[in-house]
Structure formats: structure tokens, C-alpha cells
Design an enzyme around this catalytic site. Sequence first.
Site, PDB file in Angstrom:
ATOM      1  N   LYS A 134      -2.542   6.637   1.328  1.00 44.76           N
ATOM      2  CA  LYS A 134      -2.428   7.098   2.716  1.00 44.76           C
ATOM      3  C   LYS A 134      -1.560   8.360   2.666  1.00 44.76           C
ATOM      4  O   LYS A 134      -0.380   8.359   3.013  1.00 44.76           O
ATOM      5  CB  LYS A 134      -1.834   6.007   3.603  1.00 44.76           C
ATOM      6  N   GLU A 138     -16.362   6.398   4.638  1.00 43.76           N
ATOM      7  CA  GLU A 138     -15.481   6.054   5.755  1.00 43.76           C
ATOM      8  C   GLU A 138     -16.022   6.675   7.036  1.00 43.76           C
ATOM      9  O   GLU A 138     -16.820   7.611   7.012  1.00 43.76           O
ATOM     10  CB  GLU A 138     -14.073   6.605   5.517  1.00 43.76           C
ATOM     11  N   ARG A 154       0.841  -1.213   0.000  1.00 42.15           N
ATOM     12  CA  ARG A 154       0.000   0.000   0.000  1.00 42.15           C
ATOM     13  C   ARG A 154       0.869   1.254   0.000  1.00 42.15           C
ATOM     14  O   ARG A 154       0.547   2.253  -0.652  1.00 42.15           O
ATOM     15  CB  ARG A 154      -0.933  -0.024   1.215  1.00 42.15           C
TER      16      ARG A 154
HETATM   17  C1  LIG Z   1      -5.109   4.029   7.752  1.00 41.90           C
HETATM   18  C2  LIG Z   1      -6.544   4.262   7.402  1.00 41.90           C
HETATM   19  C3  LIG Z   1      -7.538   3.288   7.620  1.00 41.90           C
HETATM   20  C4  LIG Z   1      -7.274   1.987   8.321  1.00 41.90           C
HETATM   21  O1  LIG Z   1      -6.380   1.173   7.622  1.00 41.90           O
HETATM   22  P1  LIG Z   1      -5.677  -0.042   8.375  1.00 41.90           P
HETATM   23  O2  LIG Z   1      -4.739  -0.581   7.347  1.00 41.90           O
HETATM   24  O3  LIG Z   1      -6.723  -1.001   8.751  1.00 41.90           O
HETATM   25  O4  LIG Z   1      -4.999   0.539   9.560  1.00 41.90           O
HETATM   26  C5  LIG Z   1      -8.816   3.566   7.195  1.00 41.90           C
HETATM   27  N1  LIG Z   1      -9.137   4.739   6.626  1.00 41.90           N
HETATM   28  C6  LIG Z   1      -8.223   5.708   6.427  1.00 41.90           C
HETATM   29  C7  LIG Z   1      -8.632   6.980   5.794  1.00 41.90           C
HETATM   30  C8  LIG Z   1      -6.905   5.494   6.805  1.00 41.90           C
HETATM   31  O5  LIG Z   1      -5.994   6.449   6.602  1.00 41.90           O
END
Ligand SMILES: *Cc1c(COP(=O)(O)O)cnc(C)c1O
Length: 344
Positions: free
Chosen positions: A187, A223, A85
Site C-alpha cells: 500500500k 483491480e 500488511r
Molecule cells: C487499500 C486497497 C484496497 C482495499 O483493501 P482493503 O484492505 O479491503 O481496504 C484494494 N486495492 C488497492 C489498490 C488498495 O490500495
Amino acid sequence: MTAAQPSDFNWNDLGFEYHELPKRYRAYFKDDVWSAGALETDPEIKVHEAATGLHYGQNIFEGLKAYRRKDGGINLFRPDMNAARFNRSAARLLMAPLPEDQFVDALKAVVKELQDFVPPYGSGATLYLRPFMFGNGPVVGVHPADEYVFEVYATPVGAYYKGGLTPTAYVTDQFDRAAYGGTGQAKAAGNYGASMLPGDRAHRNGFSDVVYLDPREHKYIEELGSANFFGITKDGRFLTPKSPSILPSVTKYSLLEVAEEVGLKAEETVISIEDLDVFAEAGAMGTAAVISPVGSITHNGEKHVFYSETEVGPWTQKLYDRLTSLQFGDSADTFGWTVDVPLD
Ligand SMILES: *Cc1c(COP(=O)(O)O)cnc(C)c1O
């Protein structure tokens, strides 16, 4: 100088705050190659005043944890997913890709070095790992940097729910976190900047966070703050939103498989904010809390209560128990998700 020692911590009483530890890993990209990477002592980084990480958002991160097992060993959970990722995020922002082996080796090096800061088994606490990368060096026009800094720092964090899973309340908002075709799947630090104002407004109104709806029609759930959403229907389906502008959560993809294992039918699909009645339970998924039960969602001034505003539902508890038992090495890892960290 001010770095913490293991004896400074009360492992059963940790929150989610930064503590300076003695070491962090850094690697530098310059002249088209990554340096070998090494552990460094200084928590401060030298950043060029014209760095793209400061001006143009070339700034990405990851978050995962190191878990102390009962036998004293330490697990990482699916670090390959974070590595992949991370490079998808880098590709979206035209940043230098980092070899995935180097990403995972950096995590292992940090955890091995800081093993005495991995909280004891049974405390529920973990060592949180924060890999990140930003563009550095002098760039005035809007184009990608030639230099990048990659770091992994670590800080011990407490169990999110100390007295058992507790539902919280969420609220919809007119703000969007990310656009279709934007950086929602990356991210990217900028996505978090964009979420602070709506998040703060939700907190001030007594909610734990915002329910982001799809940026085109504001009809479908995207989300919950910075976590992915799931709902469990009354007829035993585990549903989670499918959208081009949400962050593909490692916890989500793991729970999709765990849900099938415990007897639910799991599916990624569009979920209308008008259809909350189909759900018996709901929750938010992410590394920090694993699962946060959703007690209610308030939309257009109307509060929809799921299982209960005060108690966690049975499916949610079951999913949480199974996933955390895998992470801490308490149950057989039939999925092959855990990675042992060599400690000597
Ligand atoms: C990091 C994140 C998550 C959760 O991802 P994980 O890999 O499960 O920790 C969900 N939504 C957003 C916007 C994120 O930045």
C-alpha cells in the site's frame, strides 16, 4: 485551533472528506528505535527537505474504520491484518518495521481519545483511521532513510451508499497501476499517484473508475480503481483475481470466507476480461465502500452488463449485509474478526 468538535457533525450527512480532529498519534523512528508514541495536537508535521518520503517514495499507508456498536461500544475490524500488511509494505520499500502491537495500540489510543467522534450506531457512518509512515531526515542519494515518522489520524466518514447499494460503470484502460515484481502488493503512496491520471480520464468519460488489466498481457482483470474485483458465476462460485501485482485487500480475504459461509464456492484465480459472461454479478471490494456493485464493464468500446445497471444482485447484497453486520457487531462474530476498543 480549528479542530472540529463532536457537535459540529451531522452524522447522517457525512461524506468522505477530511475533518481536523483534536488529536492524532505519532511515533518517531530514530537511532534504530521507535519512540513510545503519543497523541499530538498539531495536524502539521515537520518534514526535512531531503526526506525520502518526499523524493524517493518511502511512503506507505493503511485505511480502516472504527464502528459504533448498538451497545455503545466500538469495534475495529481485523486490525492485525492491517498491521501485518503495513509491515509487508514497509519491507518492500526498505522502511523501518513497526511492532504490530504498537500499530494496533496506536489505533486503540486514537479511537479511545476520539471516541465522541465515532458516529452513532445506525447512521452507517464510521471513524476512518489512516495509519501512515514516511522516510524523513536528510538523504540525497537513493537509499533508505534513517528516520521515519508513523502517524494515525482519524476523520469521521459517512456511509458510502446512503440509499442502498447502487451499481456503477467501469472501463478498461491501457494504463497499468502496478507491474509484476513492482509495488502492487504494497500500500505504497506512489501506486496512488500512478492511478490518478487514468482515474480522472475514466471519471471524465462518465465511469466510476478504471478496470486495471494485468500489466503483461492486458488480458486478465487486476483491480477496479483502488478496490479488488469479485465476480459471482451463474453456478455459484465467488471468484476474485489472483495476481502478484494486486493489493491484498482485507475486505477481499474476509469476503472469501463469508462467501463460503453463505453457500458460494470461493476461489482466487485468473479472470479473463473476455470471460465476463460467466458472471451473474460483480463487485468491487475495499474498506471505504465494503462492496460497490459493478453494473457494467466497458472494454474496447463494448459494454458488458452484469446483474443490472441500476439494481444490486441478491448475492452481492447478502455478502454486504453479512460483512457489515459483523463489522458493526450486529451478528455473532463466528470468525473472531472484531476487536473491542477499551474506552476507559
Ligand atoms: C487499500 C486497497 C484496497 C482495499 O483493501 P482493503 O484492505 O479491503 O481496504 C484494494 N486495492 C488497492 C489498490 C488498495 O490500495
